[in-house]
Motif scaffolding. Structure first.
Motif, short mmCIF file in Angstrom:
data_model
loop_
_atom_site.label_atom_id
_atom_site.label_comp_id
_atom_site.label_asym_id
_atom_site.label_seq_id
_atom_site.Cartn_x
_atom_site.Cartn_y
_atom_site.Cartn_z
N VAL A 150 16.20 11.77 8.37
CA VAL A 150 17.48 11.42 7.74
C VAL A 150 18.51 10.92 8.76
O VAL A 150 19.17 9.90 8.51
N PRO A 151 18.71 11.59 9.92
CA PRO A 151 19.71 11.07 10.88
C PRO A 151 19.42 9.64 11.34
O PRO A 151 20.34 8.82 11.46
N ASP A 152 18.14 9.34 11.59
CA ASP A 152 17.79 7.99 12.03
C ASP A 152 18.04 6.98 10.91
O ASP A 152 18.53 5.86 11.16
N LEU A 153 17.70 7.37 9.69
CA LEU A 153 17.94 6.48 8.55
C LEU A 153 19.44 6.25 8.35
O LEU A 153 19.87 5.14 8.01
N TRP A 154 20.22 7.29 8.55
CA TRP A 154 21.66 7.15 8.39
C TRP A 154 22.24 6.20 9.44
O TRP A 154 23.14 5.41 9.14
N ASP A 155 21.72 6.29 10.67
CA ASP A 155 22.15 5.34 11.69
C ASP A 155 21.85 3.91 11.26
O ASP A 155 22.66 2.99 11.46
N MET B 174 21.61 2.95 8.16
CA MET B 174 22.50 2.65 7.06
C MET B 174 23.86 2.19 7.56
O MET B 174 24.49 1.29 6.98
N LEU B 175 24.36 2.81 8.62
CA LEU B 175 25.64 2.39 9.19
C LEU B 175 25.58 0.94 9.66
O LEU B 175 26.55 0.19 9.51
N MET C 47 24.87 -8.43 -1.60
CA MET C 47 24.78 -8.64 -0.16
C MET C 47 24.21 -7.41 0.53
O MET C 47 23.36 -7.52 1.42
N PHE C 48 24.69 -6.24 0.13
CA PHE C 48 24.18 -5.00 0.71
C PHE C 48 22.67 -4.88 0.50
O PHE C 48 21.93 -4.47 1.42
N LYS C 49 22.20 -5.24 -0.68
CA LYS C 49 20.77 -5.13 -0.97
C LYS C 49 19.95 -6.21 -0.26
O LYS C 49 18.71 -6.11 -0.21
N ASP C 50 20.63 -7.21 0.30
CA ASP C 50 19.93 -8.24 1.08
C ASP C 50 19.85 -7.90 2.56
O ASP C 50 19.19 -8.60 3.32
N THR C 51 20.52 -6.83 2.99
CA THR C 51 20.51 -6.50 4.42
C THR C 51 19.12 -6.19 4.97
O THR C 51 18.91 -6.37 6.18
N PRO C 52 18.14 -5.70 4.17
CA PRO C 52 16.80 -5.51 4.75
C PRO C 52 16.20 -6.78 5.34
O PRO C 52 15.34 -6.71 6.23
N GLU D 191 18.31 -1.90 10.74
CA GLU D 191 18.98 -1.23 9.63
C GLU D 191 17.99 -0.27 8.96
O GLU D 191 16.96 0.05 9.54
N VAL D 192 18.30 0.18 7.76
CA VAL D 192 17.52 1.27 7.15
C VAL D 192 16.05 0.92 7.00
O VAL D 192 15.17 1.72 7.35
N PHE D 193 15.77 -0.24 6.46
CA PHE D 193 14.37 -0.62 6.25
C PHE D 193 13.62 -0.72 7.56
O PHE D 193 12.46 -0.31 7.66
N ALA D 194 14.29 -1.25 8.60
CA ALA D 194 13.65 -1.35 9.91
C ALA D 194 13.33 0.02 10.47
O ALA D 194 12.27 0.23 11.07
N VAL D 195 14.24 0.98 10.26
CA VAL D 195 14.00 2.35 10.72
C VAL D 195 12.81 2.95 9.98
O VAL D 195 11.94 3.59 10.59
N ALA D 196 12.76 2.75 8.66
CA ALA D 196 11.65 3.28 7.87
C ALA D 196 10.32 2.68 8.32
O ALA D 196 9.31 3.39 8.43
N ARG D 197 10.33 1.40 8.59
CA ARG D 197 9.08 0.76 9.03
C ARG D 197 8.65 1.26 10.40
O ARG D 197 7.46 1.45 10.66
#
Length: 220
Positions: free
Chosen positions: A12-17, A19-20, A156-161, A170-176
């Motif tokens: 979660v902390p990495d995902l939140w980073d 997200m920021l 726009m927010f949903k296009d950030t991945p 960003e979040v998707f990159a962290v998840a991957r």
């Protein structure tokens, strides 16, 4: 596949980073889209065809090409002309330019819906052009289009991945990245999806508040 709660909470902390980073790109991109979109809308209304036609052509070209292609173009083209910005800056800039072509159409719709009588009254009063726009037309046009403008910040927010294509973490990159390191797929991508969902719902709630507060046309 079993859900690992310990692992899910650990990331979660990495995902939140991440997200920021996504929120930062969205914020900068959206401000640019609002300002540039208004400028494009006004230029499209110019009576000088040598101004309005090129602006219309460029806007149509940007709307008709994928955001992903534009990201690659901007990321690799800017250094060739001596501009070396970071990936996040380029991503926010590209998002802003891309969505400015959409917000410009929203502004144009709002301006076109201002009653003709308002234009005639401003002409009859012999108001300067600048004051016509700032005191009469825009105060009536913008509130009409706040719901549509709010929808674009969520889009726009949903296009950030897509910014992952130019190395924005960003979040998707962290998840991957988590998936590539642990080979656990369910938790990182599910948690990333939940992050996107919660933030998008929060944005939607804020948009409704803004609409109720500022969405009423001021009488002139």
């Amino acid at each position: 596949m079993n859900w690992d709660w310990d692992y899910a909470w650990d990331i979660v902390p990495d995902l939140w980073d991440g997200m920021l980073v996504a929120l930062e790109a969205t914020a900068y991109g959206y401000v640019l889209a609002l300002v540039l979109g208004l400028a494009l809308a006004l230029l499209r209304r110019s009576r000088r065809r040598w101004v309005s036609l090129p602006v219309a052509a460029v806007s149509e070209f940007i709307r008709s090409t994928p955001l992903l292609v534009q990201l690659f173009f901007m990321y690799y083209m800017l250094p060739t002309i001596g501009i070396t910005w970071g990936a996040l800056t380029v991503g926010a800039l590209t998002l802003g330019i891309h969505y400015a072509t959409y917000t410009s159409e929203v502004y144009r719709s709002g301006i076109d819906n201002v009653p003709v009588g308002q234009w005639e009254a401003a002409t009859a009063l012999n108001l300067p052009t600048r004051r016509v726009w700032t005191s009469v037309i825009l105060p009536q046009a913008v509130p009409r289009v706040i719901p549509a403008l709010a929808n674009y910040v969520i889009a726009m927010f949903k296009d950030t991945p897509q910014l992952i294509a130019i190395s924005v973490v960003e979040v998707f990159a962290v998840a991957r990245e988590e998936n590539s390191q642990t080979f656990q797929t369910l938790e990182p991508f599910t948690m990333a999806g939940i992050f996107y969902l919660v933030i998008a719902l929060a944005m939607s709630a804020v948009a409704r508040l803004v609409e109720r507060r500022f969405g009423k046309v001021r009488s002139t």
